[in-house]
Write a protein that holds these residues in place. Structure first.
Motif, mmCIF file in Angstrom:
data_model
loop_
_atom_site.group_PDB
_atom_site.id
_atom_site.type_symbol
_atom_site.label_atom_id
_atom_site.label_comp_id
_atom_site.label_asym_id
_atom_site.label_seq_id
_atom_site.Cartn_x
_atom_site.Cartn_y
_atom_site.Cartn_z
ATOM 1 N N UNK A 319 0.337 -1.573 0.133
ATOM 2 C CA UNK A 319 -0.051 0.108 -0.269
ATOM 3 C C UNK A 319 0.595 1.250 0.151
ATOM 4 N N UNK A 320 0.853 1.972 -0.837
ATOM 5 C CA UNK A 320 1.313 3.291 -1.260
ATOM 6 C C UNK A 320 0.334 4.948 -1.043
ATOM 7 N N UNK A 327 -7.507 8.087 6.799
ATOM 8 C CA UNK A 327 -7.004 8.731 7.133
ATOM 9 C C UNK A 327 -5.685 8.654 6.907
ATOM 10 N N UNK A 328 -5.285 7.194 7.470
ATOM 11 C CA UNK A 328 -4.488 6.469 7.189
ATOM 12 C C UNK A 328 -3.005 5.941 6.409
ATOM 13 N N UNK A 329 -1.930 5.961 7.007
ATOM 14 C CA UNK A 329 -0.518 6.440 6.278
ATOM 15 C C UNK A 329 -0.934 4.981 5.581
ATOM 16 N N UNK A 330 -0.088 4.372 5.045
ATOM 17 C CA UNK A 330 0.557 3.070 4.079
ATOM 18 C C UNK A 330 1.517 2.400 5.220
ATOM 19 N N UNK A 331 1.586 2.463 6.557
ATOM 20 C CA UNK A 331 2.453 2.225 6.937
ATOM 21 C C UNK A 331 3.283 0.962 7.347
ATOM 22 N N UNK A 448 8.965 -2.208 -4.559
ATOM 23 C CA UNK A 448 7.966 -1.692 -3.726
ATOM 24 C C UNK A 448 8.105 -0.759 -2.492
ATOM 25 N N UNK A 449 7.972 -1.811 -1.626
ATOM 26 C CA UNK A 449 8.507 -1.812 -0.211
ATOM 27 C C UNK A 449 9.235 -1.441 0.297
ATOM 28 N N UNK A 450 10.668 -1.584 -0.576
ATOM 29 C CA UNK A 450 11.928 -0.706 0.118
ATOM 30 C C UNK A 450 11.577 0.953 -0.753
ATOM 31 N N UNK A 451 11.065 0.907 -1.389
ATOM 32 C CA UNK A 451 10.627 2.387 -1.594
ATOM 33 C C UNK A 451 9.701 3.257 -0.832
#
Length: 544
Positions: A319-320, A327-331, A448-451
């Protein structure tokens, strides 16, 4: 050139490890009298794997290590879902294994507080197991080996700990296409929309499935947090083992669970569905998704395609995006910066502890580890065009390995098989006898996860240099209480949710959670915790 670089990298890594090991490994002498040690190994209840306490590989260890040094190596099965219960039963019988090991730091801290673990001198460990010790030094792991100023633990290595790729969720891409989606949903809002459309189309009655709450590790809320994170709040609530009922991210997570349940997206009998039942439901075409560890032999994926020959699967993406509704971020939660945390029984003799150290050092030697992880060429694996090992899918001969290529044995020294580049590792750890090949998808998923990690949304939990007495005292009570409250909050009418959540959050605090978060705050202020790894408020932009 690619082949040459892969071979060169593999050769450099192997030669470096072997030269280091040969220079450092002490010249051990066999014990004058036989020493018996017991090593724990997870029993995951998996069908089709050898007896975890007695199989070809346990005998291989005895013949190649134990007999050489007059050590008898025994194994004791630890049910994966009942780790703490099993260890407490063994402790009560004064029959703890020589080695105690777990992934979660709070568990080993509790063992130290309960008197299960022996203190030891790290210099003594380094003298017996120099390869293992020096690797901890190189990876900055020594800080995790002390509690209350005393040495209780050593740390196994976890490659790619903050960008782990080994657990993947597979989803029904064919279902998504039937409802007009050309991609896999990447936010909660989009996921709920897709599930509703799948349900309305009559494709699946309860597409979101659902499983019972099992306690420790339940309801991780990393993707339900908003950024930037407050570091003290992160230390107080951001735990893996004790659910943070009352914290805003937990509220948002359960609010969504309540929504899915009342919308009929979740199976109304989810509280009776265990992991194996959930897997069966996916195989039988009832659920949209199922997640598991990738390996060269994934029986459940093979069974899925046999049951659903025309199905198309996809990998759930990293998730990005910021969620439209919450309103949550893809942490996401990173793995620990170590693999197994390994301690030694307070009931063990000096010779038994030394023998356990020898066992760990022996397994860490590249030639021994390679065989334990990959097996034998021509049987368990073959070499690819680059000279790297590729496991033989569905091997069932004399040398059949345990769960996930013997992982529950060699995890005492390292958490993943290593051979070649990250692309090689992903390719060679996947089955290649399925209708679909997910190699490139998982490679893309990894990058993607690295990013996302580089953007600062990879979060670790606080690690404490002191034993947390309140956690040890109240964890079991709170985990059980959470299971009860969580089911009630999931099933209640939407208009009742907020009041009921506030009530249960207060009762949870009164049952011991308040003491836990107060103790965490105090120890954080005293400087007895790690610091938060990353904090950011900027969204991620991925170049695919």
């Amino acid at each position: 050139m690619k082949k040459f670089l892969a071979l060169a990298l593999a050769a450099i890594m192997l030669l470096g490890m072997m030269s280091f090991a040969s220079a450092e490994t002490p010249a051990w002498e066999p014990f004058a009298e036989n020493v018996s040690i017991t090593i724990p190994v997870y029993d995951r209840g998996q069908a089709g794997v050898p007896n975890v306490e007695d199989n070809y590989w346990t005998k291989w260890i005895q013949e190649n290590f134990g007999d050489k040094y007059n050590i008898t190596v025994n194994y004791v099965a630890i049910p994966r879902s009942e780790v703490m219960t099993k260890y407490s039963m063994l402790a009560a019988a004064e029959d703890l294994p020589t080695v105690l090991m777990e992934y979660d730091y709070p568990k080993v801290a509790q063992w130290a507080a309960d008197g299960y673990l022996a203190e030891f001198n790290m210099d003594d460990f380094a003298a017996v197991a120099p390869t293992y010790y020096n690797r901890m030094v190189e990876n900055n792991q020594l800080a995790f080996t002390k509690l209350n100023g005393e040495t209780y633990l050593v740390a196994a290595l976890r490659p790619y700990y903050d960008t782990s790729y080994t657990f993947q969720t597979f989803v029904r891409m064919d279902w998504l296409k039937q409802i007009g989606y050309d991609h896999v949903p990447a936010t909660t809002t989009e996921f709920n929309d897709a599930m509703q459309k799948i349900k309305d189309a009559g494709i699946a009655k309860y597409p979101a499935g659902g499983t019972m709450i099992t306690g420790v590790g339940s309801d991780q809320n990393y993707a339900w947090r908003t950024w930037p994170l407050d570091e003290k709040e992160w230390a107080m609530y951001g735990d893996y083992n004790i659910p943070s009922l009352g914290w805003d991210p937990n509220y948002r997570l359960l609010k969504n669970e309540n929504y899915k349940y009342n919308a009929g997206l979740t199976n109304p009998e989810y509280y009776l569905i265990g992991t194996e039942d959930d897997k069966t439901n996916f195989i039988n075409g009832e659920n949209y998704s199922y997640g598991g560890y990738i390996s060269a032999a994934m029986d459940w994926l093979k069974a899925f395609y046999e049951t659903n020959p025309d199905a198309e699967l996809a990998i759930a993406p990293v998730s990005t995006q910021i969620d439209e509704t919450y309103g949550t971020n893809p942490g996401y939660r990173t793995d620990n910066p170590f693999g197994m945390m390994v301690g030694f029984s307070s009931f063990a003799t000096e010779d038994q502890i030394k023998a356990a150290w020898m066992y760990m050092e022996w397994l860490t030697q590249p030639e021994n580890l390679y065989t334990f992880q990959w097996g034998f060429e021509g049987e368990n694996y073959k070499l690819d065009e680059n000279g790297l090992p590729v496991s033989v899918t569905d091997y069932s001969g004399e040398y059949k390995q345990g769960f996930n290529n013997n992982k529950d044995y060699w995890c005492i020294t390292i958490e993943a098989r290593q051979a070649g580049t990250i692309e090689d590792l992903i390719k060679n750890n996947l089955p290649h006898d399925l209708p679909q090949d997910f190699t490139e998808d998982i490679i893309q998923w990894y990058y993607d996860k690295v990013a996302v990690k580089d953007a600062g949304w990879a979060i670790d939990n606080a690690k404490w240099s002191v034993t947390m007495e309140a956690e040890s005292e109240y964890q079991t009570v709170l985990v059980n209480l959470y299971k009860e409250y969580r089911d009630k909050l999931t099933m209640c009418a939407p208009e009742e949710f907020d009041a009921l959540y506030a009530q249960y959050a207060q009762e949870y605090l009164d049952a011991g959670y308040q003491e836990i978060i107060d103790e965490r705050a105090e120890q954080f202020e005293a400087g007895n915790s790690t610091s938060i790894l990353n904090v950011t408020s900027e969204p991620v932009v991925l170049n695919k």
